[in-house]
Write a protein that holds these residues in place. Structure first.
Motif, PDB file in Angstrom:
ATOM      1  N   LEU A   4       0.848  -1.196   0.000  1.00 14.01           N
ATOM      2  CA  LEU A   4       0.000   0.000   0.000  1.00 14.01           C
ATOM      3  C   LEU A   4       0.880   1.242   0.000  1.00 14.01           C
ATOM      4  O   LEU A   4       1.704   1.423   0.898  1.00 14.01           O
ATOM      5  N   VAL A   5       0.696   2.082  -1.015  1.00 18.52           N
ATOM      6  CA  VAL A   5       1.386   3.375  -1.048  1.00 18.52           C
ATOM      7  C   VAL A   5       0.392   4.413  -0.544  1.00 18.52           C
ATOM      8  O   VAL A   5      -0.630   4.676  -1.187  1.00 18.52           O
ATOM      9  N   ARG A  20       3.738   7.475  -8.962  1.00 16.50           N
ATOM     10  CA  ARG A  20       4.904   7.023  -9.731  1.00 16.50           C
ATOM     11  C   ARG A  20       5.615   5.879  -8.991  1.00 16.50           C
ATOM     12  O   ARG A  20       6.091   4.929  -9.614  1.00 16.50           O
ATOM     13  N   ILE A  21       5.675   5.966  -7.668  1.00 15.72           N
ATOM     14  CA  ILE A  21       6.275   4.881  -6.878  1.00 15.72           C
ATOM     15  C   ILE A  21       5.485   3.596  -7.108  1.00 15.72           C
ATOM     16  O   ILE A  21       6.051   2.520  -7.346  1.00 15.72           O
ATOM     17  N   CYS A  22       4.172   3.717  -7.071  1.00 14.34           N
ATOM     18  CA  CYS A  22       3.301   2.559  -7.261  1.00 14.34           C
ATOM     19  C   CYS A  22       3.502   1.951  -8.657  1.00 14.34           C
ATOM     20  O   CYS A  22       3.688   0.733  -8.789  1.00 14.34           O
ATOM     21  N   THR A  23       3.500   2.791  -9.676  1.00 14.56           N
ATOM     22  CA  THR A  23       3.662   2.303 -11.049  1.00 14.56           C
ATOM     23  C   THR A  23       5.015   1.621 -11.226  1.00 14.56           C
ATOM     24  O   THR A  23       5.123   0.568 -11.864  1.00 14.56           O
ATOM     25  N   THR A  24       6.058   2.215 -10.644  1.00 15.39           N
ATOM     26  CA  THR A  24       7.405   1.645 -10.778  1.00 15.39           C
ATOM     27  C   THR A  24       7.481   0.282 -10.086  1.00 15.39           C
ATOM     28  O   THR A  24       8.063  -0.664 -10.622  1.00 15.39           O
ATOM     29  N   LEU A  25       6.879   0.188  -8.897  1.00 14.95           N
ATOM     30  CA  LEU A  25       6.880  -1.099  -8.189  1.00 14.95           C
ATOM     31  C   LEU A  25       6.181  -2.171  -9.017  1.00 14.95           C
ATOM     32  O   LEU A  25       6.636  -3.307  -9.109  1.00 14.95           O
ATOM     33  N   GLU A  27       5.588  -2.136 -12.409  1.00 15.38           N
ATOM     34  CA  GLU A  27       6.165  -2.421 -13.723  1.00 15.38           C
ATOM     35  C   GLU A  27       7.606  -2.932 -13.659  1.00 15.38           C
ATOM     36  O   GLU A  27       7.993  -3.803 -14.428  1.00 15.38           O
ATOM     37  N   ALA A  28       8.401  -2.384 -12.724  1.00 16.22           N
ATOM     38  CA  ALA A  28       9.822  -2.767 -12.678  1.00 16.22           C
ATOM     39  C   ALA A  28      10.078  -3.926 -11.729  1.00 16.22           C
ATOM     40  O   ALA A  28      11.060  -4.651 -11.885  1.00 16.22           O
ATOM     41  N   LYS A  29       9.189  -4.095 -10.734  1.00 14.73           N
ATOM     42  CA  LYS A  29       9.459  -5.115  -9.710  1.00 14.73           C
ATOM     43  C   LYS A  29       8.368  -6.173  -9.596  1.00 14.73           C
ATOM     44  O   LYS A  29       8.486  -7.087  -8.767  1.00 14.73           O
ATOM     45  N   GLY A  30       7.301  -6.016 -10.375  1.00 15.39           N
ATOM     46  CA  GLY A  30       6.224  -7.006 -10.328  1.00 15.39           C
ATOM     47  C   GLY A  30       5.490  -7.046  -8.999  1.00 15.39           C
ATOM     48  O   GLY A  30       4.871  -8.051  -8.641  1.00 15.39           O
ATOM     49  N   VAL A  31       5.553  -5.923  -8.257  1.00 17.49           N
ATOM     50  CA  VAL A  31       4.899  -5.856  -6.947  1.00 17.49           C
ATOM     51  C   VAL A  31       3.421  -5.500  -7.138  1.00 17.49           C
ATOM     52  O   VAL A  31       3.077  -4.639  -7.944  1.00 17.49           O
ATOM     53  N   ALA A 149      11.860   3.751  -5.579  1.00 17.14           N
ATOM     54  CA  ALA A 149      10.814   2.713  -5.646  1.00 17.14           C
ATOM     55  C   ALA A 149      11.445   1.346  -5.916  1.00 17.14           C
ATOM     56  O   ALA A 149      11.079   0.341  -5.293  1.00 17.14           O
ATOM     57  N   LYS A 150      12.426   1.304  -6.813  1.00 18.09           N
ATOM     58  CA  LYS A 150      13.088   0.027  -7.110  1.00 18.09           C
ATOM     59  C   LYS A 150      13.861  -0.472  -5.881  1.00 18.09           C
ATOM     60  O   LYS A 150      13.866  -1.662  -5.574  1.00 18.09           O
ATOM     61  N   HIS A 151      14.500   0.448  -5.193  1.00 17.74           N
ATOM     62  CA  HIS A 151      15.251   0.105  -3.966  1.00 17.74           C
ATOM     63  C   HIS A 151      14.304  -0.496  -2.931  1.00 17.74           C
ATOM     64  O   HIS A 151      14.594  -1.537  -2.316  1.00 17.74           O
ATOM     65  N   VAL A 152      13.169   0.156  -2.746  1.00 15.57           N
ATOM     66  CA  VAL A 152      12.160  -0.322  -1.799  1.00 15.57           C
ATOM     67  C   VAL A 152      11.673  -1.708  -2.216  1.00 15.57           C
ATOM     68  O   VAL A 152      11.458  -2.584  -1.374  1.00 15.57           O
ATOM     69  N   GLY A 153      11.551  -1.900  -3.510  1.00 14.87           N
ATOM     70  CA  GLY A 153      11.100  -3.186  -4.031  1.00 14.87           C
ATOM     71  C   GLY A 153      12.055  -4.328  -3.718  1.00 14.87           C
ATOM     72  O   GLY A 153      11.648  -5.487  -3.670  1.00 14.87           O
ATOM     73  N   THR A 154      13.311  -3.989  -3.491  1.00 13.75           N
ATOM     74  CA  THR A 154      14.272  -5.046  -3.133  1.00 13.75           C
ATOM     75  C   THR A 154      14.470  -5.153  -1.620  1.00 13.75           C
ATOM     76  O   THR A 154      15.204  -6.004  -1.146  1.00 13.75           O
TER      77      THR A 154
END
Ligand SMILES: Cc1cc2nc3c(=O)[nH]c(=O)nc-3n(C[C@H](O)[C@H](O)[C@H](O)COP(=O)(O)O)c2cc1C
Length: 158
Positions: A4-5, A20-25, A27-31, A149-154
Motif C-alpha cells: 500500500l502506497v 509514480r512509486i506505485c507504477t514503478t513497483l 512495472e519494474a518489480k512485479g509488486v 521505488a526500485k530500492h524499496v522493491g528489493t
C-alpha cells in the motif's frame, strides 16, 4: 501479497510522486502495489503486507495527516514492512524532521524533492513562502523517485 502506497497531499504533487512509486513497483518489480489517500488508508491496512507513506513537508514538519496515520497505527505497522518518504521544496530534508522519521520503525526513510506551484497557493501560503525565502518550481526528480521505488522493491515491499 500487497503493498500500500499511502499518499498524503495538500496540493497534489506528492500524490503524483506516490502514483509514480506505485507504477514503478508494479512495472519494474512485479509488486502488487496500490495507492490510497491517507484519509482512506486505515480501512485497508489490515489487508496489506507492506506500507509506503509519502508525505510533504509543511512549515518544517512532516504533513500532519501522515504523522497521525503512522502514530495511530504504529503497532500494526510494526508487523509490516514500512517505508517513509518526505517531499519538500528545500534541497535537503531538515535534520530534525529526518531524526523524527527515523524513530518510526521504517526500513528506509528518504527525501524526494517536491513542487511549489504559485498558482495553487492562497494568499497566506504565498506569504509563508515569501517570508521563508522559498522558491517556486517543480523540483521533482522522477528518476530519483523511480530509483527509490526500485530500492524499496528489493528491501521488502512485496
Ligand atoms: C505554505 C508552505 C510551506 C512549506 N513549507 C516547507 C518546508 O518547511 N520545508 C520544505 O522543504 N518545503 C516546504 N514547502 C514545500 C512543499 O513541501 C512542497 O510544495 C510539496 O511538494 C507540496 O506537496 P503537495 O503538493 O502534495 O501538497 C512548503 C510549501 C508551502 C506552500
Amino acid at each position: 501479497m500487497t503493498t500500500l502506497v499511502v499518499a498524503s497531499t495538500r496540493h497534489g504533487s506528492t500524490r503524483e510522486i506516490a502514483e509514480r512509486i506505485c507504477t514503478t513497483l508494479r512495472e519494474a518489480k512485479g509488486v502488487n502495489a496500490i495507492v490510497e489517500d491517507v484519509s482512506a488508508a486505515s480501512k485497508i491496512l489490515d489487508s496489506v503486507d507492506a506500507v509506503i507513506v509519502v508525505a510533504p513537508v509543511y512549515r518544517n514538519a512532516w504533513h500532519k495527516p501522515a504523522t497521525a496515520f503512522v502514530t495511530a497505527h504504529q503497532a500494526e505497522l510494526d508487523k509490516k514492512s514500512l517505508f517513509l518518504a518526505a517531499s519538500g521544496g528545500s534541497p535537503e530534508l531538515d535534520a530534525g524532521i529526518r531524526a523524527k522519521l527515523d524513530t518510526l520503525g521504517a526500513r528506509d526513510v528518504t527525501y524526494l524533492r517536491g513542487a511549489v506551484f504559485e498558482e495553487k497557493l492562497g494568499f497566506l501560503e504565498k506569504l509563508q513562502i515569501k517570508v521563508a525565502g522559498g522558491q517556486y518550481g517543480d523540483f521533482r526528480n522522477w528518476h530519483a523517485v523511480e530509483e527509490w521505488a526500485k530500492h524499496v522493491g528489493t528491501r521488502g515491499a512485496v
